[in-house]
Design an enzyme around this catalytic site. Structure first.
Site, PDB file in Angstrom:
ATOM      1  N   GLY A  12      -5.413   0.260   7.349  1.00 47.99           N
ATOM      2  CA  GLY A  12      -4.073   0.321   6.761  1.00 47.99           C
ATOM      3  C   GLY A  12      -3.232   1.435   7.368  1.00 47.99           C
ATOM      4  O   GLY A  12      -3.667   2.150   8.274  1.00 47.99           O
ATOM      5  N   ASP A  35     -13.080  -1.890   6.740  1.00 50.59           N
ATOM      6  CA  ASP A  35     -11.965  -2.654   6.165  1.00 50.59           C
ATOM      7  C   ASP A  35     -12.468  -4.072   5.909  1.00 50.59           C
ATOM      8  O   ASP A  35     -13.560  -4.443   6.354  1.00 50.59           O
ATOM      9  CB  ASP A  35     -10.753  -2.642   7.110  1.00 50.59           C
ATOM     10  CG  ASP A  35      -9.435  -2.735   6.336  1.00 50.59           C
ATOM     11  OD1 ASP A  35      -8.578  -1.849   6.475  1.00 50.59           O
ATOM     12  OD2 ASP A  35      -9.262  -3.719   5.558  1.00 50.59           O
ATOM     13  N   ILE A  36     -11.637  -4.844   5.223  1.00 47.96           N
ATOM     14  CA  ILE A  36     -12.027  -6.215   4.875  1.00 47.96           C
ATOM     15  C   ILE A  36     -12.008  -7.122   6.116  1.00 47.96           C
ATOM     16  O   ILE A  36     -12.658  -8.155   6.152  1.00 47.96           O
ATOM     17  CB  ILE A  36     -11.084  -6.765   3.765  1.00 47.96           C
ATOM     18  CG1 ILE A  36     -11.511  -8.120   3.224  1.00 47.96           C
ATOM     19  CG2 ILE A  36      -9.648  -6.826   4.219  1.00 47.96           C
ATOM     20  CD1 ILE A  36     -12.557  -8.032   2.172  1.00 47.96           C
ATOM     21  N   TYR A 143       1.090  -1.894  -9.863  1.00 46.14           N
ATOM     22  CA  TYR A 143       0.545  -0.857  -8.975  1.00 46.14           C
ATOM     23  C   TYR A 143       0.581   0.506  -9.680  1.00 46.14           C
ATOM     24  O   TYR A 143      -0.414   1.239  -9.687  1.00 46.14           O
ATOM     25  CB  TYR A 143       1.397  -0.847  -7.701  1.00 46.14           C
ATOM     26  CG  TYR A 143       1.117   0.264  -6.725  1.00 46.14           C
ATOM     27  CD1 TYR A 143      -0.100   0.366  -6.070  1.00 46.14           C
ATOM     28  CD2 TYR A 143       2.115   1.199  -6.411  1.00 46.14           C
ATOM     29  CE1 TYR A 143      -0.324   1.376  -5.133  1.00 46.14           C
ATOM     30  CE2 TYR A 143       1.902   2.199  -5.483  1.00 46.14           C
ATOM     31  CZ  TYR A 143       0.675   2.288  -4.848  1.00 46.14           C
ATOM     32  OH  TYR A 143       0.458   3.286  -3.925  1.00 46.14           O
ATOM     33  N   LYS A 147      -2.518   3.012 -10.758  1.00 51.04           N
ATOM     34  CA  LYS A 147      -2.618   4.404 -10.305  1.00 51.04           C
ATOM     35  C   LYS A 147      -2.700   5.353 -11.506  1.00 51.04           C
ATOM     36  O   LYS A 147      -3.472   6.314 -11.498  1.00 51.04           O
ATOM     37  CB  LYS A 147      -1.443   4.763  -9.391  1.00 51.04           C
ATOM     38  CG  LYS A 147      -1.484   4.070  -8.041  1.00 51.04           C
ATOM     39  CD  LYS A 147      -2.717   4.472  -7.233  1.00 51.04           C
ATOM     40  CE  LYS A 147      -2.830   3.796  -5.896  1.00 51.04           C
ATOM     41  NZ  LYS A 147      -4.115   4.041  -5.218  1.00 51.04           N
ATOM     42  N   ILE A 173       5.434   6.977   2.753  1.00 47.49           N
ATOM     43  CA  ILE A 173       4.936   7.608   3.985  1.00 47.49           C
ATOM     44  C   ILE A 173       5.559   6.907   5.203  1.00 47.49           C
ATOM     45  O   ILE A 173       5.499   5.685   5.321  1.00 47.49           O
ATOM     46  CB  ILE A 173       3.392   7.508   4.078  1.00 47.49           C
ATOM     47  CG1 ILE A 173       2.727   8.055   2.797  1.00 47.49           C
ATOM     48  CG2 ILE A 173       2.875   8.244   5.317  1.00 47.49           C
ATOM     49  CD1 ILE A 173       2.912   9.515   2.536  1.00 47.49           C
TER      50      ILE A 173
END
Ligand code: AKB
Length: 317
Positions: A12, A35-36, A143, A147, A173
């Site tokens: 990611g 990762d997947i 989401y 969190k 980011i």
């Protein structure tokens, strides 16, 4: 002895650059990326890599045993915009992956955990400016709920079982390597790519939407600094507020225009506007600054210069 690290969700946006940095610090062979799928071939070929489903407890456990892992960075998650489209999938991935890692740490196999939280824990009833560390958290996105709940569980596992879990609330980011996927702050990455490729950008947030943001180098610095800090300096075991810069789509466009005068921006807000409107404009991160000496290096101007330099190279302009 160097720690042996597993990064879950390494392909990611943040995982990609975190993997590179951790390999610089700890040595390539001491950092297993996972990762997947293998969507980021540069990363897959750069060092140890395993395909791993973050929702599969036994797969994570076996990977840790086989590779003598003692530290996990859990970067896999569905972000705010994707979470609104697939609420149950977001709940499933974001919560179960965290439980798997916390339970492995509770069992003693894993000594240290990094788990990212987000400004998405805040909601419309949170003070918008200079949002304090301890304040009203009534998130309105799936989401954000994952969190917020995740933060409570991190603190619980630390208090009850002594798990050394550390966390920061990332703002948006901005980076030039791997693209972000499914976030509300993604416009602030897309805008640079489109500026270089097309000379224009249509923003999915309105021009005065002010959000907390951070350049990737600062996000990586925060992540490695909190993980290197002595345990007794980590007074907050839910998640630390973290801040660098705040800007609006109009302000980022102005910073691009300062270097590319012909750049054009237009605005067409979509469903992500409501998510952005529920989040703070700026964050008070004095606890991170006091407890583990956090400081940021990039402002909007030098971030824009760096993004444009790097993307011109990438697109060969
Ligand atoms: C998102 O926009 O969903 C993320 C975040 C702020 O956590 N970038």
């Amino acid at each position: 002895m160097s720690s042996k690290i597993l990064i879950i969700g390494a392909c990611g946006q943040i995982g990609t650059e975190l993997t590179t940095k951790l390999r610089e610090i700890h040595g390539v062979d001491n950092v297993v990326a996972s990762d997947i799928n293998t969507r980021n071939l540069d990363l897959v070929n750069a060092g140890p890599f395993v395909i791993l489903d973050a929702k599969n407890f036994n797969a994570i456990k076996d990977c840790c045993i086989n590779n003598n892992i003692d530290t996990i960075y859990l970067m896999a998650a569905l972000l705010s915009a994707t979470g609104e489209k697939y609420p149950m999938e977001a709940w499933d991935l974001n919560m179960n992956s965290l439980f798997h890692v916390l339970n492995l740490a509770k069992g003693g196999q894993i000594k240290k955990v990094f788990w990212p939280s987000s400004i998405a824990v805040f909601g419309p009833t949170t003070p918008k400016e200079n949002t304090p560390q301890h304040t009203i958290c009534e998130p309105t996105t799936v989401y954000g709920i994952t969190k917020q709940v995740g933060e409570r569980w991190c603190e619980y596992y630390h208090n009850k079982y002594g798990v050394d879990v550390r966390s920061i609330r990332y703002p948006g980011i901005i980076s030039h390597k791997a693209m972000p996927g499914g976030g509300t702050t993604d416009y602030a990455v897309e805008i640079y790519h489109e500026a270089i490729k097309e000379g224009k950008y249509e923003s999915f947030l309105s021009k005065n939407t002010n959000l907390p943001m951070m350049f990737m180098d600062d996000a990586i610095k925060a992540t490695t600094t909190i993980m290197a800090a002595p345990s007794e300096k980590i007074n907050i075991r839910s998640s630390y507020n973290l801040s660098a810069i705040s800007f609006t789509p109009q302000e980022i466009a102005e910073s691009i225009k300062a270097e590319m005068p012909n750049f054009k921006i237009s605005y067409k807000p979509d469903f992500r506007q409501a998510i952005a409107d529920s989040w703070p404009s700026s964050i008070d991160d004095s606890e991170a600054r006091n407890d583990w000496n956090w400081s940021h290096d990039f402002n909007l101007r030098n971030m824009t210069s760096e993004m444009l330099i790097q993307l011109k190279k990438k697109y060969k302009y």
